[in-house]
Design a protein around this motif. Structure first.
Motif, PDB file in Angstrom:
ATOM      1  N   GLY A 101      15.653  -3.514  -5.858  1.00 13.11           N
ATOM      2  CA  GLY A 101      14.423  -2.955  -6.425  1.00 13.11           C
ATOM      3  C   GLY A 101      13.215  -3.165  -5.529  1.00 13.11           C
ATOM      4  N   VAL A 102      13.163  -4.329  -4.896  1.00 17.52           N
ATOM      5  CA  VAL A 102      12.049  -4.616  -3.969  1.00 17.52           C
ATOM      6  C   VAL A 102      12.084  -3.609  -2.825  1.00 17.52           C
ATOM      7  CG1 VAL A 102      11.187  -6.295  -2.260  1.00 17.52           C
ATOM      8  CG2 VAL A 102      11.927  -7.079  -4.534  1.00 17.52           C
ATOM      9  N   ARG A 103      13.278  -3.411  -2.261  1.00 14.79           N
ATOM     10  CA  ARG A 103      13.401  -2.480  -1.119  1.00 14.79           C
ATOM     11  C   ARG A 103      13.068  -1.052  -1.532  1.00 14.79           C
ATOM     12  NH1 ARG A 103      17.880  -6.168   0.663  1.00 14.79           N
ATOM     13  NH2 ARG A 103      19.254  -5.108  -0.819  1.00 14.79           N
ATOM     14  N   ALA A 104      13.554  -0.641  -2.706  1.00 20.10           N
ATOM     15  CA  ALA A 104      13.277   0.742  -3.159  1.00 20.10           C
ATOM     16  C   ALA A 104      11.776   0.913  -3.421  1.00 20.10           C
ATOM     17  CB  ALA A 104      14.093   1.052  -4.407  1.00 20.10           C
ATOM     18  N   ALA A 105      11.137  -0.091  -3.984  1.00 16.49           N
ATOM     19  CA  ALA A 105       9.693   0.004  -4.240  1.00 16.49           C
ATOM     20  C   ALA A 105       8.930   0.095  -2.921  1.00 16.49           C
ATOM     21  CB  ALA A 105       9.227  -1.198  -5.057  1.00 16.49           C
ATOM     22  N   ARG A 106       9.366  -0.676  -1.938  1.00 18.96           N
ATOM     23  CA  ARG A 106       8.723  -0.629  -0.612  1.00 18.96           C
ATOM     24  C   ARG A 106       8.843   0.774  -0.019  1.00 18.96           C
ATOM     25  NH1 ARG A 106      10.825  -5.913   1.766  1.00 18.96           N
ATOM     26  NH2 ARG A 106      12.520  -4.586   2.486  1.00 18.96           N
ATOM     27  N   ALA A 151      12.787 -12.752 -12.322  1.00 17.84           N
ATOM     28  CA  ALA A 151      12.187 -12.372 -11.040  1.00 17.84           C
ATOM     29  C   ALA A 151      11.728 -10.918 -11.070  1.00 17.84           C
ATOM     30  CB  ALA A 151      13.193 -12.584  -9.904  1.00 17.84           C
ATOM     31  N   GLN A 152      12.510 -10.058 -11.718  1.00 18.26           N
ATOM     32  CA  GLN A 152      12.107  -8.640 -11.813  1.00 18.26           C
ATOM     33  C   GLN A 152      10.776  -8.492 -12.568  1.00 18.26           C
ATOM     34  OE1 GLN A 152      15.825  -7.028 -13.593  1.00 18.26           O
ATOM     35  NE2 GLN A 152      15.676  -5.495 -11.987  1.00 18.26           N
ATOM     36  N   LEU A 153      10.576  -9.309 -13.600  1.00 20.43           N
ATOM     37  CA  LEU A 153       9.314  -9.228 -14.354  1.00 20.43           C
ATOM     38  C   LEU A 153       8.147  -9.600 -13.450  1.00 20.43           C
ATOM     39  CD1 LEU A 153      10.183 -10.830 -17.831  1.00 20.43           C
ATOM     40  CD2 LEU A 153      10.394  -8.461 -17.080  1.00 20.43           C
ATOM     41  N   SER A 154       8.390 -10.575 -12.606  1.00 23.33           N
ATOM     42  CA  SER A 154       7.379 -11.049 -11.673  1.00 23.33           C
ATOM     43  C   SER A 154       7.021  -9.958 -10.660  1.00 23.33           C
ATOM     44  CB  SER A 154       7.993 -12.239 -10.951  1.00 23.33           C
ATOM     45  OG  SER A 154       7.076 -13.173 -10.670  1.00 23.33           O
TER      46      SER A 154
END
Ligand code: NAD
Length: 264
Positions: free
Chosen positions: A117-122, A160-163
């Motif tokens: 999710g972090v990579r896709a958001a980036r 962590a996802q909520l964060s």
């Protein structure tokens, strides 16, 4: 309220089955063009075939990529340059013993549930900001708050996802992009459905009875006293991706059947 997402392009990670598939369906029904993702070519092809059968006028494409790896995320980025809607749905869980689990297993789950999710958001959020409109949804879980003792690693990734979701919402505040997380409770998806079906077979009971036993022992605070359907989760996601949801950002939205006992 009529939700119209015509002209919007949505990427839904892990959408060949389960909650992701229902979200792909819901977004397509609202008029969005949907990019389906799964690990294997065959599963992506099958999901696309089924979605095109159900929505002959909708636009679909597919990317087979294992998003638990940075190579897989790069593959997605190479094939899809922009999106108006990003649903970070991909995720899994394994029952395990905390004292037996090694570092690698922890880090692998973190890669799958969080870094995908972090990579896709980036990849997709800067374009949304530039265009002044976007919707990002992280599919977390009630297990982000009620950490299951048999899946502490899963609880950690869901918290962590909520964060990440809240932090990203802060970062893009005022740009027309909203970022939220959705917290399902026990849901009859592929993974949990298969598990309950196997339990039912082993114990010589029906799947409904197996689900009821699971709720009674593992999630006794459920107010609806049944598993949610994948469509019930998708309905919340489609709403939060709508124009009408423009006042909601940075929120953790529960579709947990009331499992979490907190008021807010
Ligand atoms: P599922 O296993 O039924 O479906 C998962 C989907 O992800 C499938 O399409 C699968 O092919 C795909 N996938 C798996 N690994 C992948 C990878 N590495 N790369 C790309 N695609 C991959 O799962 P589900 O139950 O629908 O769960 C979806 C999300 O909802 C997860 O984040 C999960 O944690 C969350 N959730 C589920 C429940 C539940 O009860 N089912 C409850 C709370 C939260």
């Amino acid at each position: 309220m009529k939700i119209e997402l015509n002209g919007r392009k949505a990427v839904v990670t892990g959408s060949t089955a389960g909650i992701g598939f229902a979200i792909a369906e819901g977004l397509a029904r609202a008029g969005a063009a949907v990019v389906v993702n799964g690990r294997g070519e065959q599963r992506v092809t099958d999901a696309l075939k089924e979605l095109r059968r159900r929505f002959p006028n909708a636009e679909f494409s597919g990317v087979a990529a294992d998003l638990s790896t940075s190579e897989g995320s790069t593959l997605l980025a190479d094939q899809i340059d922009e999106a108006d809607i990003l649903i970070n749905n991909l995720g899994t869980a394994h029952i395990n013993g905390f004292f037996d689990q090694n570092d690698e297993e922890w880090l692998d789950l973190f890669q799958l549930n969080v870094m995908s999710g972090v990579r896709a958001a980036r990849q997709f959020v800067p374009g949304m900001v530039k265009r002044g409109w976007g919707r990002v949804v992280f599919i977390s879980s009630e297990s982000a708050v009620n950490i299951p003792k048999e899946m502490i690693d899963y609880g950690m990734t869901k918290t962590a996802q909520l964060s990440v979701s809240r932090g990203l919402a802060e970062l893009v505040g005022g740009t027309g992009v909203t970022v939220n997380s959705v917290l399902p409770g026990p849901t009859r998806s592929e993974i949990l459905g298969n598990w309950m079906a196997a339990t039912a077979r082993e114990q010589g009971i029906t799947q409904d009875e197996a689900e009821q036993n699971f709720l009674n022992t593992m999630r006794p605070t459920s107010l609806i006293n049944r598993f949610t359907t994948t469509d019930e989760i998708a309905n919340m996601v489609v709403y939060v991706c709508s124009e009408q949801a423009s006042g909601t950002s940075g929120a953790a939205l529960r579709v947990d059947g009331g499992v979490l006992r907190s008021i807010v």
